[in-house]
Design a protein around this motif. Sequence first.
Motif, short mmCIF file in Angstrom:
data_model
loop_
_atom_site.label_atom_id
_atom_site.label_comp_id
_atom_site.label_asym_id
_atom_site.label_seq_id
_atom_site.Cartn_x
_atom_site.Cartn_y
_atom_site.Cartn_z
N CYS A 1 0.84 -1.19 0.00
CA CYS A 1 0.00 0.00 0.00
C CYS A 1 0.87 1.24 0.00
N THR A 2 0.21 2.39 -0.12
CA THR A 2 0.90 3.68 -0.14
C THR A 2 0.63 4.47 1.12
N ARG A 3 -0.64 4.57 1.51
CA ARG A 3 -1.00 5.36 2.69
C ARG A 3 -0.67 4.62 3.98
N ARG A 4 -0.27 5.39 4.96
CA ARG A 4 -0.01 4.83 6.28
C ARG A 4 -1.15 5.25 7.21
N LEU A 5 -2.05 4.32 7.48
CA LEU A 5 -3.19 4.58 8.34
C LEU A 5 -2.85 4.23 9.78
N PRO A 6 -3.63 4.70 10.75
CA PRO A 6 -3.32 4.40 12.15
C PRO A 6 -3.59 2.95 12.52
N ALA A 7 -2.82 2.45 13.49
CA ALA A 7 -3.08 1.12 14.05
C ALA A 7 -4.43 1.17 14.75
N ARG A 8 -5.24 0.09 14.61
CA ARG A 8 -6.58 0.09 15.17
C ARG A 8 -7.01 -1.30 15.59
N TYR A 9 -8.02 -1.32 16.47
CA TYR A 9 -8.68 -2.55 16.90
C TYR A 9 -10.01 -2.67 16.18
N GLY A 10 -10.35 -3.87 15.70
CA GLY A 10 -11.64 -4.13 15.09
C GLY A 10 -12.45 -5.09 15.95
N PRO A 11 -13.54 -4.62 16.57
CA PRO A 11 -14.32 -5.50 17.44
C PRO A 11 -15.14 -6.51 16.65
N ALA A 12 -15.33 -7.69 17.20
CA ALA A 12 -16.17 -8.70 16.55
C ALA A 12 -17.59 -8.17 16.35
N SER A 13 -18.06 -7.35 17.28
CA SER A 13 -19.43 -6.82 17.18
C SER A 13 -19.62 -5.90 15.99
N GLY A 14 -18.53 -5.40 15.42
CA GLY A 14 -18.63 -4.51 14.27
C GLY A 14 -18.51 -5.20 12.93
N VAL A 15 -18.43 -6.53 12.93
CA VAL A 15 -18.27 -7.28 11.68
C VAL A 15 -19.65 -7.61 11.09
N PRO A 16 -20.00 -7.09 9.93
CA PRO A 16 -21.28 -7.44 9.32
C PRO A 16 -21.25 -8.89 8.83
N VAL A 17 -22.27 -9.66 9.24
CA VAL A 17 -22.41 -11.04 8.78
C VAL A 17 -23.51 -11.06 7.73
N GLU A 18 -23.14 -11.44 6.51
CA GLU A 18 -24.03 -11.37 5.35
C GLU A 18 -24.33 -12.77 4.84
N LEU A 19 -25.58 -12.99 4.42
CA LEU A 19 -25.93 -14.22 3.73
C LEU A 19 -26.05 -13.93 2.25
N ARG A 20 -25.36 -14.72 1.43
CA ARG A 20 -25.42 -14.57 -0.03
C ARG A 20 -26.00 -15.83 -0.64
N GLY A 21 -26.72 -15.64 -1.73
CA GLY A 21 -27.27 -16.77 -2.46
C GLY A 21 -28.47 -17.38 -1.74
N THR A 22 -29.05 -18.40 -2.36
CA THR A 22 -30.16 -19.13 -1.78
C THR A 22 -29.99 -20.61 -2.08
N GLY A 23 -30.80 -21.44 -1.40
CA GLY A 23 -30.75 -22.88 -1.65
C GLY A 23 -29.35 -23.42 -1.49
#
Length: 297
Positions: free
Chosen positions: A114-136
């Motif tokens: 990458c090029t940009r240097r972003l800050p170090a961060r924590y990602g909480p499990a509660s902030g992770v979107p859980v998506e269902l794709r497709g059917t059957g």
Amino acid sequence: MKHHLPAGRAHAGPYAVDVTPETAGWGHSSLRVLELAPGGTHAFDAGDSEWIVLPLSGGCTVAVDDGSGHHTFELSGRTGVFDGVSDFAYVPRDARASVTSAGGGRFALTGARCTRRLPARYGPASGVPVELRGTGNCSRQVNNFGAAGVFECDKLIAVEVLTPGGNWSSFPPHKHDEHRPGEESVLEEIYYFEFAAHDGVPGLGYQRVSPSGPGRDTDVLAEVRDGDVVLIPDGWHGPSMAVPGHHMYYLNVMAGPEDERAWLICDHPDHAWIRDTWRDRSADPRLPLYTAPERSA
């Protein structure tokens, strides 16, 4: 087969998997899988890449020195990829980091030049979107922890996909190997697989990648098992097939040269029609296998 790396083939040094732009023969995407014994620790330099440290099993402490300060992130992790969403930590380029695990575990380091240097961060499990794709039997669950538009990175895109036994993921086959603004982006992609065992019997699945045009000739039909990796520099990828009785997990790591960090795909014209059938059908009732924990008040 240069694009299918069975478990152990991509081992290097402390990493059970070590895929770099140099070993993959491309420009951006990386994946390391670090296995630590109880009390184990490992330090690494981020170099010219940004990284997300994601527990696959176990918890850990991630310490980051980014030159402007020292940051420590406690990751609760999970017992395994089929048991829950995990929290994670972001390590910026040009930083020094360490991963320490009191109880031991297995930890993915998903990376992208990458090029940009972003800050170090924590990602909480509660902030992770859980998506269902497709059917059957095309149903799958996507944990969008490092998706574009969900968690800020410069180049890195990373998600987890869980496919119930007997289902097909990455279907219809799709590609992202041409620069077509607003329609398709160029992204190198890594698939890392794990499978749920049944009565102690390991699981397995199958992965297909087919050529998408002149000069884009990646061709894979592989039986994949725990710890296997498939590299996709180009081509139609899918389906990813989970055999009956064994749920399939794969970690996707993507990055490329585009100015915009976006997952823009093109469906295979022979199979794109399948999406139209999803409107009138339900998702596999086995899904979601789990959901993200609720946010703390």
